[in-house]
Write a protein that holds these residues in place. Structure first.
Motif, mmCIF file in Angstrom:
data_model
loop_
_atom_site.group_PDB
_atom_site.id
_atom_site.type_symbol
_atom_site.label_atom_id
_atom_site.label_comp_id
_atom_site.label_asym_id
_atom_site.label_seq_id
_atom_site.Cartn_x
_atom_site.Cartn_y
_atom_site.Cartn_z
ATOM 1 N N THR A 140 0.996 -1.151 -0.003
ATOM 2 C CA THR A 140 -0.005 0.074 -0.019
ATOM 3 C C THR A 140 0.957 1.309 -0.054
ATOM 4 O OG1 THR A 140 -1.423 -1.107 1.251
ATOM 5 C CG2 THR A 140 -1.944 0.984 1.217
ATOM 6 N N THR A 141 1.969 1.277 0.761
ATOM 7 C CA THR A 141 2.969 2.423 0.929
ATOM 8 C C THR A 141 3.504 2.530 -0.540
ATOM 9 O OG1 THR A 141 3.314 1.672 3.083
ATOM 10 C CG2 THR A 141 4.718 3.297 2.418
ATOM 11 N N ALA A 142 3.981 1.498 -0.945
ATOM 12 C CA ALA A 142 4.540 1.809 -2.164
ATOM 13 C C ALA A 142 3.665 2.322 -3.442
ATOM 14 C CB ALA A 142 5.121 0.516 -2.999
ATOM 15 N N ILE A 143 2.365 1.703 -3.531
ATOM 16 C CA ILE A 143 1.555 2.322 -4.348
ATOM 17 C C ILE A 143 1.236 3.808 -4.074
ATOM 18 C CG2 ILE A 143 -0.846 2.256 -5.307
ATOM 19 C CD1 ILE A 143 -0.618 -0.812 -4.628
ATOM 20 N N PHE A 144 0.935 4.061 -2.725
ATOM 21 C CA PHE A 144 0.398 5.426 -2.322
ATOM 22 C C PHE A 144 1.620 6.353 -2.510
ATOM 23 C CE2 PHE A 144 0.612 8.751 1.237
ATOM 24 C CZ PHE A 144 -0.488 9.155 0.862
ATOM 25 N N LEU A 147 -16.637 2.601 1.498
ATOM 26 C CA LEU A 147 -16.495 0.891 1.213
ATOM 27 C C LEU A 147 -15.389 0.393 0.203
ATOM 28 C CD1 LEU A 147 -20.351 0.706 1.005
ATOM 29 C CD2 LEU A 147 -18.823 -0.133 2.716
ATOM 30 N N ASP A 148 -15.205 1.249 -0.638
ATOM 31 C CA ASP A 148 -14.247 0.904 -1.952
ATOM 32 C C ASP A 148 -12.897 1.153 -1.683
ATOM 33 O OD1 ASP A 148 -14.855 0.473 -5.345
ATOM 34 O OD2 ASP A 148 -12.813 0.794 -4.126
ATOM 35 N N GLY A 149 -11.996 0.282 -1.466
ATOM 36 C CA GLY A 149 -10.570 0.721 -1.241
ATOM 37 C C GLY A 149 -10.024 1.455 -2.295
ATOM 38 N N THR A 150 -10.337 1.333 -3.567
ATOM 39 C CA THR A 150 -9.477 1.941 -4.564
ATOM 40 C C THR A 150 -10.123 3.397 -4.415
ATOM 41 O OG1 THR A 150 -9.929 0.162 -5.938
ATOM 42 C CG2 THR A 150 -9.204 1.948 -7.040
ATOM 43 N N ASP A 151 -11.299 3.833 -4.375
ATOM 44 C CA ASP A 151 -11.821 5.100 -3.663
ATOM 45 C C ASP A 151 -11.057 5.802 -2.889
ATOM 46 O OD1 ASP A 151 -13.439 4.650 -6.149
ATOM 47 O OD2 ASP A 151 -15.464 4.784 -4.912
ATOM 48 N N ALA A 152 -10.931 5.063 -1.705
ATOM 49 C CA ALA A 152 -10.157 5.632 -0.773
ATOM 50 C C ALA A 152 -8.778 6.007 -0.986
ATOM 51 C CB ALA A 152 -10.462 4.565 0.508
ATOM 52 N N MET A 153 -8.039 5.146 -1.732
ATOM 53 C CA MET A 153 -6.492 5.384 -2.056
ATOM 54 C C MET A 153 -6.713 6.545 -2.955
ATOM 55 S SD MET A 153 -3.639 4.634 -2.070
ATOM 56 C CE MET A 153 -3.012 2.972 -1.607
ATOM 57 N N ILE A 154 -7.475 6.747 -3.976
ATOM 58 C CA ILE A 154 -7.581 7.714 -4.869
ATOM 59 C C ILE A 154 -7.508 9.006 -4.060
ATOM 60 C CG2 ILE A 154 -8.877 9.013 -6.778
ATOM 61 C CD1 ILE A 154 -9.366 6.243 -7.932
ATOM 62 N N LEU A 155 -8.533 9.068 -3.089
ATOM 63 C CA LEU A 155 -8.786 10.252 -2.186
ATOM 64 C C LEU A 155 -7.869 10.777 -1.618
ATOM 65 C CD1 LEU A 155 -10.868 12.198 -0.813
ATOM 66 C CD2 LEU A 155 -11.404 10.394 0.992
ATOM 67 N N VAL A 156 -6.875 9.661 -0.875
ATOM 68 C CA VAL A 156 -5.655 10.315 -0.123
ATOM 69 C C VAL A 156 -4.591 10.601 -1.053
ATOM 70 C CG1 VAL A 156 -6.311 9.061 2.311
ATOM 71 C CG2 VAL A 156 -5.157 7.850 0.499
ATOM 72 N N VAL A 157 -4.482 10.021 -2.152
ATOM 73 C CA VAL A 157 -3.389 10.305 -3.044
ATOM 74 C C VAL A 157 -3.514 11.896 -3.560
ATOM 75 C CG1 VAL A 157 -2.558 9.995 -5.591
ATOM 76 C CG2 VAL A 157 -2.979 8.073 -3.733
ATOM 77 N N LEU A 158 -4.915 12.295 -3.829
ATOM 78 C CA LEU A 158 -5.126 13.532 -4.290
ATOM 79 C C LEU A 158 -4.748 14.386 -3.276
ATOM 80 C CD1 LEU A 158 -8.723 13.096 -5.979
ATOM 81 C CD2 LEU A 158 -6.512 13.624 -7.097
ATOM 82 N N ALA A 159 -5.344 14.330 -2.054
ATOM 83 C CA ALA A 159 -5.046 15.038 -1.143
ATOM 84 C C ALA A 159 -3.619 15.385 -0.875
ATOM 85 C CB ALA A 159 -5.827 14.589 0.142
ATOM 86 N N ALA A 160 -2.952 14.077 -0.696
ATOM 87 C CA ALA A 160 -1.452 14.384 -0.235
ATOM 88 C C ALA A 160 -0.416 14.955 -1.525
ATOM 89 C CB ALA A 160 -1.012 12.965 -0.380
#
Lengths: 282, 294
Positions: free
Chosen positions: B74-78, B152-165
Motif C-alpha cells: 500500500t505504501t509503495a502504491i501510495f 467501502l471501496d478501497g480504490t476510491d479511498a486510495m484515490i482520495l488520499v493520493v489526491l489530498a497528499a
C-alpha cells in the motif's frame, strides 16, 4: 521568448487558470460550507454559493465550541497553536544560530563528531520513532505542557545547516576587523553576525512557523488535556469524534481558521518564504 | 569540514554554544532511536509482566505477517502515485508559468499557498469534497454513472488520499521546478530554436535533461513526504481503512504502538522505517555529490 506564438500562450494561460482553479477549489468549498446553516447539509449536495450564517458559525466555533460533543472552543486551540509555532520557530532559530556559530568560528575537539550528531537528526522524523520519544517525554513529565509540545521538535539539522552555509559566506575580513578592534566572540556574534543574518533568520522563521503550526501527530500524542489541544489536531476530533455525520458548517469554519494563519504568513512574506524553502535544501 | 581561516579560541565557549542543540538531540532523538533498536529485540508477555530478549524474532514475525506486507505494498502504491501526480502537475505548471512575463508573479502566488495547509487539513478538505452524502464530487460523478464510496471501496479511498497528499505537495515542487527552469541558459534554447526545433522537441531534448538534477532531488523529497509526512492525511480521514486499503507504514507503526499496545512490533517497524529513511538520505547525499561534479 524565442518565438511569438499566440495560440501556445493562450493554451498556457488556459492550463494555468484551470490549474489554479483546481488548486483553489477545495478551500473555496470549505469557505462556502462554513457560511451555511446546519440544515443546508441535510438536503443533499452542498451549495456552491455563500450562505448567510458566516458570522454566527465563526462565533460559535471560536467562543463556544460544541458543548454536546465535548469539543472545546477554537479560540484556545488557536492560541495553543500560535504558542507552539512561535516556540518551535524561535527555539529552532536560537539554538541553530548558536551551534552554527560554534561549528564555523571555533576549532575544538570533537567538532566533526558533534556536527554528525546534529546531522543524524535530519534523518529521523518524529513519525519514525513515535513510541520511544513519547516514553521519554512522559518520563520527563512534559505531557500536556507547552514545553512537551515544542522542545522535542526544536532540534533539527535544517536550520543549523542553513546558518552554517550562510556563515561560511561572511567575509573573513569581518572577523579580522572585529578582532583588531578587540571584540570577543559573543560581541562579534551579537553586533556583526546577527545583523548580517537577519534576512536568513526571517526566511527561516517563516518556514519554521508553518512547520510548528502544522504539527499533527506530535500534539496528538503528548496532549490529552483539552487545554493544550492545537487546532490542527482538534479538527480530527471533530470529524471522527462523533458517531453521527460531523457538523460540517462548524468543522469547515474550524478548518478555515486553522489554515488561515500559515496561509497569510506565506502570502505576505512570499519572497522570504521562497528564499527559506529553496535555500534550506541546498 | 572547514572553518574560517581565522577562528576564536576558547576552551569552553564552543561546547557551551553547542550544548542546547546537542542536549536536545541526545534526549529526544538519539536516545529514543536507540530505545527503538533495543525494544525491537524484546518481547513482552500479554500481561506485561515478563520481557524476554528475542533477537530478531520480531523482525521475522513482521515479515511473515501478511498484514504488514500488504501495508508495504500500500505504501509503495501510495508513494509512487502521490509522487507522480504531484511532480507531473507541478512540472506542467512550472513550464507554463516560466513562459509568462507579466503574469508570472500572479500565478506563482496562487500556486504557492497550499504549502501552508497542514496535511491533516488537506485530508479533511478533500474528505469533505468527496463526502458521500454532501460532497460535490460524488454528486458530479453520479452524473457520469459512477458510484463513489470511499468508505467501502478501497480504490476510491486510495484515490482520495493520493489526491489530498499530492495537492498539498504541488506548491513545493512547483517552486523548485521554476527555480530549475530559470537556471537553464536561455542561449541553449535559442540555439535549438534557430536550428528549427519545435517547442515540444526543445523541452524533451534540452530542458528536461538539464532539469534532471532538480527532478531527481524532488523525487526523493516527494517519496519521503509521501511515506512520512502524510500521517495526518490518513489519520484525519480514512484511518487506514476501508479494510487496510490505505494503511501506510507510518500509520501502522502508530496503530500497533498506541492503539494495539504492541511495543515490540511497533519498535521493529520503527527500525525498518529508520532504515528506509537512512537509505533515502544516502541516496540524497550521493545526488548532491554528483551535482557538484556535474
Amino acid at each position: 521568448m524565442v518565438e511569438n506564438d499566440r495560440f501556445g500562450s493562450l493554451l498556457a494561460h488556459l492550463i494555468l487558470i484551470l490549474g489554479v482553479a483546481a488548486v483553489v477549489f477545495p478551500v473555496y468549498v470549505a469557505v462556502i460550507a462554513s457560511t451555511h446553516a446546519p440544515g443546508t447539509f441535510l438536503q443533499g449536495v452542498m451549495p456552491l454559493l455563500p450562505g448567510s450564517h458566516a458570522i454566527e458559525n465563526y462565533r460559535t466555533v471560536i467562543f463556544e465550541g460544541r458543548a454536546q460533543a465535548g469539543a472545546p472552543p477554537i479560540g484556545l486551540m488557536l492560541w495553543n497553536s500560535f504558542v507552539m509555532a512561535m516556540m518551535v520557530a524561535v527555539g529552532k532559530i536560537a539554538i541553530s544560530l548558536l551551534s552554527a556559530f560554534a561549528i564555523v568560528y571555533f576549532r575544538f575537539r570533537f567538532r566533526i563528531f558533534f556536527f554528525w550528531v546534529i546531522f543524524l537528526t535530519l534523518m529521523l522524523p518524529v513519525e519514525v520513532r513515535i513510541v520511544p520519544t513519547y516514553a521519554v517525554v512522559a518520563n520527563l513529565g512534559l505531557l500536556n505542557s507547552y514545553a512537551g509540545l515544542s522542545i522535542p521538535l526544536i532540534a533539527s539539522a535544517t536550520a543549523t545547516f542553513l546558518f552554517r552555509q550562510f556563515f561560511m559566506t561572511v567575509p573573513e575580513e569581518m572577523l579580522e576587523a572585529a578582532r583588531v578592534d578587540g571584540a570577543g566572540p559573543m560581541k562579534f556574534f551579537k553586533d556583526i553576525l546577527l545583523p548580517l543574518s537577519i534576512t536568513n533568520i526571517a526566511a527561516m522563521f517563516v518556514i519554521m512557523f508553518i512547520y510548528g503550526w502544522n504539527q499533527y501527530l506530535w500534539p496528538l500524542l503528548v496532549t490529552n488535556d483539552e487545554r493544550y489541544y492545537t487546532v490542527v489536531m482538534g479538527i480530527q476530533r471533530m470529524v471522527t469524534g462523533a458517531d453521527s455525520e460531523p457538523l460540517w458548517h462548524l468543522v469547515m469554519a474550524t478548518v478555515v481558521l486553522a489554515a488561515l494563519p500559515p496561509i497569510l504568513v506565506i502570502l505576505f512574506m512570499q519572497r522570504l518564504f521562497v528564499k527559506g524553502l529553496v535555500e534550506t535544501e541546498k | 569540514m572547514q572553518t574560517k581561516r581565522m577562528t576564536f579560541s576558547s576552551r569552553w565557549l564552543p561546547y557551551a554554544l553547542l550544548a542546547p542543540q546537542v542536549l536536545i538531540t541526545l534526549v529526544f532523538f538519539i536516545w529514543p532511536a536507540s530505545q527503538a533498536l533495543w525494544q525491537s529485540m524484546l518481547r513482552q508477555d500479554p500481561f506485561g509482566l515478563r520481557t524476554t530478549f528475542v533477537w530478531f524474532r520480531n523482525f521475522e514475525r513482521l515479515f511473515d505477517n501478511p498484514l504488514y506486507l500488504a501495508s508495504m505494498k500500500t505504501t509503495a502504491i501510495f508513494s509512487v502515485a502521490t509522487t507522480l501526480l504531484a511532480m507531473s502537475l507541478s512540472l506542467l505548471f512550472a513550464v507554463m508559468v516560466n513562459r509568462m512575463l507579466r503574469s508570472r508573479e500572479w500565478y506563482t502566488t496562487f500556486l504557492v499557498w497550499p504549502y501552508a495547509v497542514a496535511p491533516a487539513i488537506a485530508g479533511v478538505l478533500w474528505w469533505f469534497m468527496f463526502n458521500t452524502s454532501v460532497g460535490i464530487v460524488p454528486y458530479m460523478l453520479q452524473g457520469f454513472g459512477y458510484d463513489w464510496n470511499h468508505r467501502l471501496d478501497g480504490t476510491d479511498a486510495m484515490i482520495l488520499v493520493v489526491l489530498a497528499a499530492a495537492w498539498k505537495q504541488i506548491s513545493y515542487n512547483f517552486l523548485f521546478f521554476l527555480a530549475g527552469l530559470q537556471s537553464i541558459p536561455q542561449s541553449l534554447i535559442e540555439a535549438a530554436a534557430i536550428d528549427g526545433a519545435s517547442r515540444t522537441k526543445r523541452f524533451w531534448t534540452i530542458v528536461f535533461p538539464l532539469l534532471s538534477p532538480t527532478t531527481f532531488f524532488l523525487m526523493v523529497v516527494n517519496v519521503v513526504y509521501a511515506m512520512f509526512d502524510t500521517f495526518g492525511v490518513i489519520h484525519a480521514t480514512t484511518e487506514g481503512g476501508p479494510a487496510q486499503a490505505t494503511n501506510i507504514l507510518v500509520y501502522n507503526v502508530f496503530r500497533d504502538g498506541f492503539v494495539n499496545g504492541n511495543l515490540g512490533a511497533s519498535a521493529a517497524q520503527s527500525v525498518v522505517l529508520m532504515g528506509i529513511v537512512v537509505v533515502l538520505t544516502v541516496v540524497q547525499f550521493r545526488w548532491i555529490e554528483r551535482r557538484v561534479n556535474y
